[in-house]
Design an enzyme around this catalytic site. Sequence first.
Site, short mmCIF file in Angstrom:
data_model
loop_
_atom_site.label_atom_id
_atom_site.label_comp_id
_atom_site.label_asym_id
_atom_site.label_seq_id
_atom_site.Cartn_x
_atom_site.Cartn_y
_atom_site.Cartn_z
N ASP A 1 0.84 -1.63 0.16
CA ASP A 1 0.27 0.16 -0.34
C ASP A 1 0.84 1.27 -0.41
O ASP A 1 0.67 1.71 1.04
CB ASP A 1 -0.32 0.48 1.23
CG ASP A 1 -2.08 1.47 1.39
OD1 ASP A 1 -2.22 2.14 0.70
OD2 ASP A 1 -1.52 1.26 2.84
N GLU B 1 -1.22 -2.00 -5.10
CA GLU B 1 -2.57 -0.87 -5.38
C GLU B 1 -2.50 0.09 -6.58
O GLU B 1 -1.32 1.10 -6.28
CB GLU B 1 -2.69 0.11 -3.87
CG GLU B 1 -4.72 0.56 -3.87
CD GLU B 1 -4.67 0.18 -2.11
OE1 GLU B 1 -5.48 0.11 -1.45
OE2 GLU B 1 -4.60 1.97 -2.54
N ASP C 1 -2.11 1.01 7.30
CA ASP C 1 -1.53 1.07 5.97
C ASP C 1 -1.19 -0.75 6.10
O ASP C 1 -1.17 -1.43 4.62
CB ASP C 1 -0.62 1.81 5.89
CG ASP C 1 -0.82 2.71 6.23
OD1 ASP C 1 -1.32 3.45 5.27
OD2 ASP C 1 -0.86 3.59 6.95
#
Length: 172
Positions: free
Chosen positions: A8, A74, A146
């Site tokens: 991420d 992502e 996160d």
Amino acid sequence: MAIILGIDPGSRLTGYGLIRQSGQRVSYLGSGCINVMRSLKSNSEPCLADKLKVIHDGVCELITQFQPTEFAIEQVFMARNPDSALKLGQARGAAIVAAACAGLPVAEYAARLVKQAVVGTGAADKVQVQHMVMAMLKLTHKPQADAADALAVALCHAHTRTQLILTARGRA
């Protein structure tokens, strides 16, 4: 069997999550955050190049330590602030280059798809993602937000791999 490193990306905190997939089963290997600001320990705002190097080096270290076979990250979403979107894209690039240099296949997933795969709705919030990651991986503690997002990226990739394998077997 696959070891999947999920990322991420962020210019201040880059979450990571590692899972092992054997068939349709997944297990937790590790997670956390690459804290760019803590790594640089500077009184002034560090330059972008220094931040990107910390992300790149951190991902390289994870690859060396855990020897993943696949890498998932992502995708950039269009934020309200174009400057933030550019910084996020650059952080992604630093992580992707680390994976590419290690010869890992790179898969990219939209945030809505990740949330859909893990929570069941693309509009899920961070708390819902954390909760489902804990349940799916049978964790006894709540991962940092996160890190949970990175684990969700890895789980989304594992789910996608499973579906592709099942689809391929159905065609054989």
